[in-house]
Motif scaffolding. Structure first.
Motif, mmCIF file in Angstrom:
data_model
loop_
_atom_site.group_PDB
_atom_site.id
_atom_site.type_symbol
_atom_site.label_atom_id
_atom_site.label_comp_id
_atom_site.label_asym_id
_atom_site.label_seq_id
_atom_site.Cartn_x
_atom_site.Cartn_y
_atom_site.Cartn_z
ATOM 1 N N THR A 116 -9.923 5.275 3.574
ATOM 2 C CA THR A 116 -11.035 4.953 4.457
ATOM 3 C C THR A 116 -11.394 3.480 4.389
ATOM 4 O OG1 THR A 116 -13.387 5.402 4.885
ATOM 5 C CG2 THR A 116 -12.646 5.620 2.608
ATOM 6 N N SER A 117 -11.918 2.950 5.483
ATOM 7 C CA SER A 117 -12.444 1.584 5.493
ATOM 8 C C SER A 117 -13.880 1.532 4.995
ATOM 9 C CB SER A 117 -12.357 0.996 6.911
ATOM 10 O OG SER A 117 -11.013 0.828 7.310
ATOM 11 N N ALA A 118 -14.485 2.704 4.791
ATOM 12 C CA ALA A 118 -15.847 2.738 4.267
ATOM 13 C C ALA A 118 -15.880 2.157 2.852
ATOM 14 C CB ALA A 118 -16.366 4.171 4.245
ATOM 15 N N ARG A 119 -16.985 1.528 2.509
ATOM 16 C CA ARG A 119 -17.128 0.959 1.172
ATOM 17 C C ARG A 119 -17.361 2.065 0.141
ATOM 18 N NH1 ARG A 119 -21.061 -4.142 1.107
ATOM 19 N NH2 ARG A 119 -20.135 -4.211 -0.989
ATOM 20 N N ARG A 120 -17.129 1.709 -1.131
ATOM 21 C CA ARG A 120 -17.283 2.694 -2.194
ATOM 22 C C ARG A 120 -18.661 3.365 -2.150
ATOM 23 N NH1 ARG A 120 -15.179 3.027 -7.499
ATOM 24 N NH2 ARG A 120 -14.268 0.935 -7.295
ATOM 25 N N ARG A 121 -19.703 2.573 -1.931
ATOM 26 C CA ARG A 121 -21.050 3.137 -1.965
ATOM 27 C C ARG A 121 -21.267 4.146 -0.849
ATOM 28 N NH1 ARG A 121 -24.545 -2.257 -0.213
ATOM 29 N NH2 ARG A 121 -23.958 -2.287 1.996
ATOM 30 N N ASP A 122 -20.627 3.932 0.318
ATOM 31 C CA ASP A 122 -20.748 4.886 1.421
ATOM 32 C C ASP A 122 -20.033 6.190 1.082
ATOM 33 O OD1 ASP A 122 -22.183 3.130 3.109
ATOM 34 O OD2 ASP A 122 -20.339 2.103 3.613
ATOM 35 N N VAL A 123 -18.872 6.064 0.441
ATOM 36 C CA VAL A 123 -18.131 7.253 0.023
ATOM 37 C C VAL A 123 -18.954 8.047 -0.985
ATOM 38 C CG1 VAL A 123 -16.041 8.092 -1.102
ATOM 39 C CG2 VAL A 123 -15.903 6.132 0.458
ATOM 40 N N GLU A 124 -19.520 7.346 -1.963
ATOM 41 C CA GLU A 124 -20.225 8.029 -3.042
ATOM 42 C C GLU A 124 -21.525 8.681 -2.576
ATOM 43 O OE1 GLU A 124 -20.511 5.076 -6.090
ATOM 44 O OE2 GLU A 124 -18.460 5.468 -6.812
ATOM 45 N N ILE A 125 -22.210 8.039 -1.622
ATOM 46 C CA ILE A 125 -23.467 8.624 -1.154
ATOM 47 C C ILE A 125 -23.210 9.924 -0.397
ATOM 48 C CG2 ILE A 125 -23.674 7.458 1.095
ATOM 49 C CD1 ILE A 125 -26.611 7.006 0.438
ATOM 50 N N ALA A 126 -22.106 9.999 0.354
ATOM 51 C CA ALA A 126 -21.751 11.243 1.036
ATOM 52 C C ALA A 126 -21.242 12.281 0.039
ATOM 53 C CB ALA A 126 -20.701 10.978 2.106
ATOM 54 N N ASP A 127 -20.547 11.822 -0.985
ATOM 55 C CA ASP A 127 -19.990 12.741 -1.964
ATOM 56 C C ASP A 127 -21.073 13.420 -2.796
ATOM 57 O OD1 ASP A 127 -17.529 13.753 -3.377
ATOM 58 O OD2 ASP A 127 -18.529 12.812 -5.083
ATOM 59 N N ARG A 128 -22.193 12.758 -2.976
ATOM 60 C CA ARG A 128 -23.272 13.370 -3.748
ATOM 61 C C ARG A 128 -23.748 14.665 -3.111
ATOM 62 N NH1 ARG A 128 -25.229 7.929 -4.729
ATOM 63 N NH2 ARG A 128 -26.850 8.114 -3.125
ATOM 64 N N ARG A 129 -23.619 14.756 -1.792
ATOM 65 C CA ARG A 129 -24.019 15.985 -1.094
ATOM 66 C C ARG A 129 -22.861 16.964 -0.955
ATOM 67 N NH1 ARG A 129 -27.068 18.713 2.587
ATOM 68 N NH2 ARG A 129 -26.073 19.413 4.515
ATOM 69 N N LEU A 130 -21.650 16.459 -0.675
ATOM 70 C CA LEU A 130 -20.559 17.331 -0.253
ATOM 71 C C LEU A 130 -19.449 17.515 -1.289
ATOM 72 C CD1 LEU A 130 -20.346 16.045 3.421
ATOM 73 C CD2 LEU A 130 -21.444 18.135 2.594
ATOM 74 N N GLU A 138 -5.851 10.523 -5.145
ATOM 75 C CA GLU A 138 -6.147 9.092 -5.128
ATOM 76 C C GLU A 138 -7.137 8.816 -3.995
ATOM 77 O OE1 GLU A 138 -5.154 6.942 -7.286
ATOM 78 O OE2 GLU A 138 -3.456 7.938 -8.265
ATOM 79 N N ILE A 139 -7.886 7.726 -4.133
ATOM 80 C CA ILE A 139 -8.822 7.301 -3.092
ATOM 81 C C ILE A 139 -8.643 5.813 -2.832
ATOM 82 C CG2 ILE A 139 -11.254 6.968 -2.498
ATOM 83 C CD1 ILE A 139 -11.896 9.505 -4.055
ATOM 84 N N VAL A 140 -8.496 5.450 -1.575
ATOM 85 C CA VAL A 140 -8.473 4.058 -1.133
ATOM 86 C C VAL A 140 -9.679 3.860 -0.231
ATOM 87 C CG1 VAL A 140 -7.241 2.298 0.197
ATOM 88 C CG2 VAL A 140 -5.949 3.888 -1.258
ATOM 89 N N HIS A 141 -10.599 2.985 -0.632
ATOM 90 C CA HIS A 141 -11.766 2.705 0.200
ATOM 91 C C HIS A 141 -11.818 1.229 0.558
ATOM 92 C CE1 HIS A 141 -13.626 1.126 -3.407
ATOM 93 N NE2 HIS A 141 -13.538 2.298 -4.010
ATOM 94 N N GLY A 142 -12.811 0.863 1.323
ATOM 95 C CA GLY A 142 -12.861 -0.492 1.862
ATOM 96 C C GLY A 142 -12.971 -1.590 0.832
ATOM 97 N N ASP A 143 -13.499 -1.280 -0.360
ATOM 98 C CA ASP A 143 -13.591 -2.293 -1.408
ATOM 99 C C ASP A 143 -12.248 -2.577 -2.053
ATOM 100 O OD1 ASP A 143 -16.266 -2.317 -0.876
ATOM 101 O OD2 ASP A 143 -16.873 -1.235 -2.680
ATOM 102 N N HIS A 144 -11.255 -1.726 -1.794
ATOM 103 C CA HIS A 144 -9.934 -1.907 -2.388
ATOM 104 C C HIS A 144 -9.059 -2.869 -1.600
ATOM 105 C CE1 HIS A 144 -10.375 2.258 -4.438
ATOM 106 N NE2 HIS A 144 -10.441 1.321 -5.372
ATOM 107 N N THR A 145 -9.385 -3.101 -0.331
ATOM 108 C CA THR A 145 -8.476 -3.845 0.538
ATOM 109 C C THR A 145 -9.146 -5.077 1.135
ATOM 110 O OG1 THR A 145 -9.085 -2.460 2.432
ATOM 111 C CG2 THR A 145 -7.176 -1.777 1.149
#
Length: 227
Positions: A116-130, A138-145
């Motif tokens: 995803t191009s989403a930043r780590r914090r966006d991924v984590e905030i959604a993950d707290r619910r779901l 593995e996870i590739v997010h926007g902070d990685h690239t």
């Protein structure tokens, strides 16, 4: 639904986040709209559709450069948007059927990766619910690239992290830029019409398109075996 043609089975599966795993596009658009309203920025209604499937950084860079006349920076706008989004993120839901889809894919693919191009914090905030991060090897997010979709870097990094060549990654994407990124990396791509129409996804380069995860699962079962 379009049938996959001349696409062989792959050994890895890569999936986008927004519009593929979580139904968040409406909430993101709402947070962007309320950000622009808060700062008193006039905007064309089409701006939200024009930037759908693109990173927030691209959206707010455009707003800062073209609509603000230097009054606000892209960073300032993006931070306000994220702060507001975090207050409504508890409304996000999974895309229907995605959990069952991933369960069945565990039997088919050696590795499953979130890209995803989403930043780590966006991924984590959604993950707290779901609680979806645990589904992935593995996870590739926007902070990685450094470069985001439609640049191929996210999917090339996914291939590197999983040890699976990009040509052996089957990608599920809902947006043209994500499809272009995957195709440029050499991946196979199935589109899902949660955000864009079938013809838009095919034009972007998807090898086949399904309207839901029942159709996507059916298409993947029909792929010819790897050579």
């Amino acid at each position: 639904m379009t049938e996959c043609r001349d696409v062989r089975e792959c050994t890895g599966l890569a999936m986008d986040l927004d519009g593929v795993i979580i139904d968040s596009e409406t909430l993101h658009a709402r947070a962007k709209r309320e950000t622009l309203n808060h700062f008193g920025i006039a905007y064309p209604e089409s701006i939200f559709a024009d930037f759908r499937g693109r990173p927030d950084t691209a959206f707010f860079s455009y707003v800062a450069d073209e609509l603000c006349q230097g009054r606000y920076t892209a960073h300032e706008l993006n931070e306000f948007k994220w702060s507001h989004y975090s207050t409504i993120a508890d409304q996000v839901e999974l895309i229907p059927g995605v959990d069952r889809f991933i369960q069945t894919c565990r039997e088919r693919y050696d590795k499953i990766v979130l890209v995803t191009s989403a930043r780590r914090r966006d991924v984590e905030i959604a993950d707290r619910r779901l609680h979806f991060q645990s589904w992935f090897d593995e996870i590739v997010h926007g902070d990685h690239t450094e470069n985001h979709k439609p640049h191929p870097e996210p999917y090339l990094l996914a291939a590197q992290k999983t040890g699976i060549p990009a040509a052996d990654l089957m990608v599920v994407e809902d947006a043209p830029n994500g499809i272009r990124a995957a195709v440029a990396a050499g991946c196979r791509v199935v589109g899902i019409t949660t955000s864009f129409a079938e013809e838009v996804l095919l034009e972007a380069g998807a090898h086949c398109v399904g309207n839901n995860y029942t159709e996507v699962s059916r298409m993947l079962r029909k792929l010819r075996p790897a050579e």
